[in-house]
Design a protein around this motif. Sequence first.
Motif, PDB file in Angstrom:
ATOM      1  N   VAL A  30      -3.636 -17.068  24.160  1.00  0.00           N
ATOM      2  CA  VAL A  30      -4.385 -16.331  25.178  1.00  0.00           C
ATOM      3  C   VAL A  30      -5.706 -15.837  24.595  1.00  0.00           C
ATOM      4  O   VAL A  30      -6.750 -15.904  25.249  1.00  0.00           O
ATOM      5  CB  VAL A  30      -3.545 -15.159  25.737  1.00  0.00           C
ATOM      6  CG1 VAL A  30      -4.392 -14.239  26.604  1.00  0.00           C
ATOM      7  CG2 VAL A  30      -2.372 -15.688  26.539  1.00  0.00           C
ATOM      8  N   ALA A  31      -5.683 -15.360  23.356  1.00  0.00           N
ATOM      9  CA  ALA A  31      -6.909 -14.882  22.723  1.00  0.00           C
ATOM     10  C   ALA A  31      -7.912 -16.018  22.539  1.00  0.00           C
ATOM     11  O   ALA A  31      -9.117 -15.842  22.772  1.00  0.00           O
ATOM     12  CB  ALA A  31      -6.588 -14.245  21.374  1.00  0.00           C
ATOM     13  N   LEU A  32      -7.434 -17.197  22.159  1.00  0.00           N
ATOM     14  CA  LEU A  32      -8.326 -18.344  21.991  1.00  0.00           C
ATOM     15  C   LEU A  32      -8.898 -18.785  23.338  1.00  0.00           C
ATOM     16  O   LEU A  32     -10.094 -19.078  23.440  1.00  0.00           O
ATOM     17  CB  LEU A  32      -7.577 -19.498  21.326  1.00  0.00           C
ATOM     18  CG  LEU A  32      -8.427 -20.706  20.956  1.00  0.00           C
ATOM     19  CD1 LEU A  32      -9.467 -20.310  19.917  1.00  0.00           C
ATOM     20  CD2 LEU A  32      -7.562 -21.812  20.417  1.00  0.00           C
ATOM     21  N   LEU A  33      -8.068 -18.818  24.357  1.00  0.00           N
ATOM     22  CA  LEU A  33      -8.556 -19.168  25.692  1.00  0.00           C
ATOM     23  C   LEU A  33      -9.593 -18.155  26.179  1.00  0.00           C
ATOM     24  O   LEU A  33     -10.598 -18.536  26.791  1.00  0.00           O
ATOM     25  CB  LEU A  33      -7.397 -19.240  26.686  1.00  0.00           C
ATOM     26  CG  LEU A  33      -6.523 -20.481  26.617  1.00  0.00           C
ATOM     27  CD1 LEU A  33      -5.312 -20.326  27.527  1.00  0.00           C
ATOM     28  CD2 LEU A  33      -7.310 -21.706  26.999  1.00  0.00           C
ATOM     29  N   THR A  34      -9.373 -16.881  25.894  1.00  0.00           N
ATOM     30  CA  THR A  34     -10.324 -15.847  26.298  1.00  0.00           C
ATOM     31  C   THR A  34     -11.666 -16.060  25.616  1.00  0.00           C
ATOM     32  O   THR A  34     -12.721 -15.924  26.251  1.00  0.00           O
ATOM     33  CB  THR A  34      -9.762 -14.452  25.973  1.00  0.00           C
ATOM     34  OG1 THR A  34      -8.528 -14.285  26.667  1.00  0.00           O
ATOM     35  CG2 THR A  34     -10.725 -13.364  26.390  1.00  0.00           C
ATOM     36  N   GLU A  35     -11.640 -16.423  24.349  1.00  0.00           N
ATOM     37  CA  GLU A  35     -12.892 -16.683  23.621  1.00  0.00           C
ATOM     38  C   GLU A  35     -13.622 -17.886  24.213  1.00  0.00           C
ATOM     39  O   GLU A  35     -14.840 -17.866  24.388  1.00  0.00           O
ATOM     40  CB  GLU A  35     -12.577 -16.923  22.142  1.00  0.00           C
ATOM     41  CG  GLU A  35     -13.778 -16.890  21.245  1.00  0.00           C
ATOM     42  CD  GLU A  35     -14.471 -15.547  21.216  1.00  0.00           C
ATOM     43  OE1 GLU A  35     -15.721 -15.532  21.126  1.00  0.00           O
ATOM     44  OE2 GLU A  35     -13.795 -14.504  21.297  1.00  0.00           O
ATOM     45  N   SER A  78       4.382  -6.443  24.608  1.00  0.00           N
ATOM     46  CA  SER A  78       3.386  -7.301  23.974  1.00  0.00           C
ATOM     47  C   SER A  78       2.287  -7.675  24.954  1.00  0.00           C
ATOM     48  O   SER A  78       1.105  -7.738  24.597  1.00  0.00           O
ATOM     49  CB  SER A  78       4.057  -8.549  23.421  1.00  0.00           C
ATOM     50  OG  SER A  78       3.112  -9.400  22.849  1.00  0.00           O
ATOM     51  N   TYR A  79       2.658  -7.914  26.211  1.00  0.00           N
ATOM     52  CA  TYR A  79       1.696  -8.233  27.264  1.00  0.00           C
ATOM     53  C   TYR A  79       0.711  -7.083  27.458  1.00  0.00           C
ATOM     54  O   TYR A  79      -0.504  -7.292  27.508  1.00  0.00           O
ATOM     55  CB  TYR A  79       2.453  -8.516  28.563  1.00  0.00           C
ATOM     56  CG  TYR A  79       1.597  -8.567  29.799  1.00  0.00           C
ATOM     57  CD1 TYR A  79       0.820  -9.677  30.088  1.00  0.00           C
ATOM     58  CD2 TYR A  79       1.569  -7.498  30.697  1.00  0.00           C
ATOM     59  CE1 TYR A  79       0.032  -9.729  31.231  1.00  0.00           C
ATOM     60  CE2 TYR A  79       0.795  -7.542  31.827  1.00  0.00           C
ATOM     61  CZ  TYR A  79       0.026  -8.659  32.090  1.00  0.00           C
ATOM     62  OH  TYR A  79      -0.757  -8.706  33.218  1.00  0.00           O
ATOM     63  N   GLU A  84      -4.781  -4.968  26.641  1.00  0.00           N
ATOM     64  CA  GLU A  84      -5.562  -3.824  26.170  1.00  0.00           C
ATOM     65  C   GLU A  84      -6.533  -4.249  25.072  1.00  0.00           C
ATOM     66  O   GLU A  84      -7.712  -3.878  25.083  1.00  0.00           O
ATOM     67  CB  GLU A  84      -4.617  -2.730  25.657  1.00  0.00           C
ATOM     68  CG  GLU A  84      -5.316  -1.478  25.195  1.00  0.00           C
ATOM     69  CD  GLU A  84      -5.940  -0.696  26.340  1.00  0.00           C
ATOM     70  OE1 GLU A  84      -6.969  -0.042  26.115  1.00  0.00           O
ATOM     71  OE2 GLU A  84      -5.406  -0.762  27.460  1.00  0.00           O
ATOM     72  N   LYS A  85      -6.044  -5.061  24.123  1.00  0.00           N
ATOM     73  CA  LYS A  85      -6.899  -5.549  23.025  1.00  0.00           C
ATOM     74  C   LYS A  85      -8.036  -6.419  23.524  1.00  0.00           C
ATOM     75  O   LYS A  85      -9.167  -6.290  23.076  1.00  0.00           O
ATOM     76  CB  LYS A  85      -6.071  -6.381  22.035  1.00  0.00           C
ATOM     77  CG  LYS A  85      -5.513  -5.633  20.879  1.00  0.00           C
ATOM     78  CD  LYS A  85      -4.911  -6.651  19.906  1.00  0.00           C
ATOM     79  CE  LYS A  85      -4.069  -5.990  18.863  1.00  0.00           C
ATOM     80  NZ  LYS A  85      -3.460  -6.984  17.971  1.00  0.00           N
TER      81      LYS A  85
END
Length: 90
Positions: A30-35, A78-79, A84-85
């Motif tokens: 998810v973090a990579l997709l957000t980037e 975790s979600y 939040e992060k």
Amino acid sequence: MSTLVAEKKAQIFKDFGGKETNTGSIEAQVALLTERIKHITKHLQQNKKDYSSNRGLLQLVGERKSLLAYLSKTNLQSYRELIEKLGLRK
């Protein structure tokens, strides 16, 4: 340029997946997709008629939405920490 991208990906996996080799965790994906979404959004602000990139952006957003839905069902704490992060929901 590819080394910069590789270093950035490794940093994302380290921050969200626990270690650089944990590329399969939902949080890291998810973090990579957000980037990637942020990068394409910046591109589309300058190139408004790039419809193929716009379609790709919509596909990435849908994929991220699916992963977040899965994460919310399996691990709610975790979600909540992840959104939040990343600052996804307001």
